[in-house]
Design a protein around this motif. Structure first.
Motif, mmCIF file in Angstrom:
data_model
loop_
_atom_site.group_PDB
_atom_site.id
_atom_site.type_symbol
_atom_site.label_atom_id
_atom_site.label_comp_id
_atom_site.label_asym_id
_atom_site.label_seq_id
_atom_site.Cartn_x
_atom_site.Cartn_y
_atom_site.Cartn_z
ATOM 1 N N ALA A 29 5.254 -7.602 0.305
ATOM 2 C CA ALA A 29 6.109 -8.445 -0.525
ATOM 3 C C ALA A 29 5.150 -8.631 -1.740
ATOM 4 O O ALA A 29 5.404 -8.673 -3.015
ATOM 5 C CB ALA A 29 6.613 -9.686 -0.011
ATOM 6 N N HIS A 30 3.966 -8.909 -1.732
ATOM 7 C CA HIS A 30 3.290 -9.540 -2.769
ATOM 8 C C HIS A 30 2.890 -8.112 -3.565
ATOM 9 O O HIS A 30 3.259 -8.253 -4.973
ATOM 10 C CB HIS A 30 1.746 -9.905 -2.629
ATOM 11 N N LEU A 31 2.594 -7.063 -2.932
ATOM 12 C CA LEU A 31 2.383 -5.806 -3.674
ATOM 13 C C LEU A 31 3.573 -5.327 -4.700
ATOM 14 O O LEU A 31 3.736 -4.951 -5.672
ATOM 15 C CB LEU A 31 1.632 -4.846 -2.837
ATOM 16 N N VAL A 32 4.753 -5.401 -3.801
ATOM 17 C CA VAL A 32 6.043 -4.975 -4.405
ATOM 18 C C VAL A 32 6.409 -5.970 -5.360
ATOM 19 O O VAL A 32 6.777 -5.468 -6.461
ATOM 20 C CB VAL A 32 7.288 -4.810 -3.388
ATOM 21 N N SER A 33 6.286 -7.192 -5.378
ATOM 22 C CA SER A 33 6.870 -8.035 -6.377
ATOM 23 C C SER A 33 5.635 -8.039 -7.634
ATOM 24 O O SER A 33 6.171 -7.846 -8.996
ATOM 25 C CB SER A 33 6.442 -9.653 -5.928
ATOM 26 N N TRP A 34 4.451 -7.706 -7.440
ATOM 27 C CA TRP A 34 3.282 -7.756 -8.392
ATOM 28 C C TRP A 34 3.870 -6.394 -9.072
ATOM 29 O O TRP A 34 3.798 -6.166 -10.541
ATOM 30 C CB TRP A 34 2.158 -7.415 -8.142
ATOM 31 N N ALA A 35 4.094 -5.267 -8.394
ATOM 32 C CA ALA A 35 4.505 -4.053 -9.295
ATOM 33 C C ALA A 35 5.549 -4.184 -10.174
ATOM 34 O O ALA A 35 5.832 -3.748 -11.309
ATOM 35 C CB ALA A 35 4.505 -2.874 -8.091
ATOM 36 N N GLY A 36 6.760 -4.817 -9.728
ATOM 37 C CA GLY A 36 7.971 -5.313 -10.250
ATOM 38 C C GLY A 36 7.694 -5.975 -11.393
ATOM 39 O O GLY A 36 8.313 -5.785 -12.422
ATOM 40 N N LEU A 37 7.053 -7.207 -11.515
ATOM 41 C CA LEU A 37 6.879 -7.924 -12.490
ATOM 42 C C LEU A 37 5.920 -7.445 -13.634
ATOM 43 O O LEU A 37 6.261 -7.636 -14.726
ATOM 44 C CB LEU A 37 5.915 -9.122 -12.036
ATOM 45 N N THR A 38 4.847 -6.302 -13.229
ATOM 46 C CA THR A 38 3.871 -5.873 -14.422
ATOM 47 C C THR A 38 4.208 -4.654 -14.703
ATOM 48 O O THR A 38 3.807 -3.918 -15.726
ATOM 49 C CB THR A 38 2.505 -5.967 -13.612
ATOM 50 N N GLY A 39 5.138 -3.754 -13.871
ATOM 51 C CA GLY A 39 5.327 -2.384 -14.371
ATOM 52 C C GLY A 39 4.062 -1.437 -13.646
ATOM 53 O O GLY A 39 3.976 -0.101 -13.733
ATOM 54 N N ASP A 40 3.308 -2.129 -12.865
ATOM 55 C CA ASP A 40 2.039 -1.359 -12.402
ATOM 56 C C ASP A 40 2.456 -0.640 -11.055
ATOM 57 O O ASP A 40 2.251 -1.038 -9.950
ATOM 58 C CB ASP A 40 0.694 -2.137 -12.260
ATOM 59 N N ILE A 41 3.447 0.344 -11.196
ATOM 60 C CA ILE A 41 3.786 1.018 -10.311
ATOM 61 C C ILE A 41 3.059 2.427 -9.817
ATOM 62 O O ILE A 41 3.383 3.272 -10.429
ATOM 63 C CB ILE A 41 5.430 1.502 -10.321
ATOM 64 N N VAL A 42 2.202 2.086 -9.001
ATOM 65 C CA VAL A 42 1.286 3.170 -8.684
ATOM 66 C C VAL A 42 1.188 3.478 -7.288
ATOM 67 O O VAL A 42 1.033 2.667 -6.435
ATOM 68 C CB VAL A 42 -0.436 2.758 -9.055
ATOM 69 N N SER A 43 1.321 4.834 -6.854
ATOM 70 C CA SER A 43 1.269 5.323 -5.439
ATOM 71 C C SER A 43 0.258 4.477 -4.582
ATOM 72 O O SER A 43 0.581 4.339 -3.537
ATOM 73 C CB SER A 43 1.235 6.775 -5.311
ATOM 74 N N LEU A 44 -0.961 4.494 -4.936
ATOM 75 C CA LEU A 44 -2.061 3.641 -4.154
ATOM 76 C C LEU A 44 -1.513 2.415 -3.560
ATOM 77 O O LEU A 44 -1.992 1.935 -2.401
ATOM 78 C CB LEU A 44 -3.100 3.558 -4.958
ATOM 79 N N HIS A 45 -0.730 1.624 -4.234
ATOM 80 C CA HIS A 45 -0.392 0.452 -3.975
ATOM 81 C C HIS A 45 1.093 0.279 -3.276
ATOM 82 O O HIS A 45 1.178 -0.432 -2.503
ATOM 83 C CB HIS A 45 -0.239 -0.598 -5.091
#
Length: 161
Positions: free
Chosen positions: A38-54
């Protein structure tokens, strides 16, 4: 029968730590947090840092890590947040920035991280009601291995002269 004197309960609020309350070499230790999907998915959604490694288990399995890892900026931000829970940052006037950020090991889903922040520099400012704290942060996983290091500085209120 003897009378029992009961004093009024103490009112407790935000700690009033000031610049003078820490000395060079003092180390603040944070509580921990276990990193979840949930932390990783939330962070990606908040920041737009949508990278496959994560976010992509299939892709991440083909990397040197063999699994998804936390975003570096997530680890950094979480470390800053965790250390505020020590109560020493209630009188911050301004956050002044970061230096020497180094990711040393990946943070994996399921890792628990904690922070140690050593006060490595202090100085007064031109304004007599403020000083500067500079901390050297070490973020550690559940095995006490350093996963990230950095420095961060804050302007903080001083006690009245």
């Amino acid at each position: 029968m003897t009378a029992i004197e009961i004093s009024s309960p103490e009112r407790i609020g935000v700690p009033d730590h000031r610049w003078e309350d820490l000395r060079l070499g003092d180390t603040l230790c944070s509580p921990g947090i276990t990193v979840t999907d949930a932390h990783l998915v939330s962070w990606a959604g908040l920041t737009g840092d949508i990278v496959s490694l994560h976010l992509d288990e299939q892709y991440a399995a083909t990397t040197q890590f063999g699994q998804r890892i936390a975003h570096g900026p997530f680890t950094l931000s979480t470390a800053l947040g965790l250390i505020t829970q020590t109560g020493y940052f209630s009188n911050v006037v301004a956050w002044l920035g970061l230096d020497e950020v180094r990711a040393q090991q990946p943070v994996l889903i399921g890792d628990s991280i904690r922070v140690e922040a050593e006060l490595v520099a202090t100085r007064l400012t031109k304004k007599t009601d403020r000083g500067i704290w500079t901390f050297s942060y070490t973020v550690r996983n559940q095995r006490s291995e350093p996963v990230m290091t950095f420095q961060s500085s804050f302007m903080i209120r001083r006690r009245a002269a």
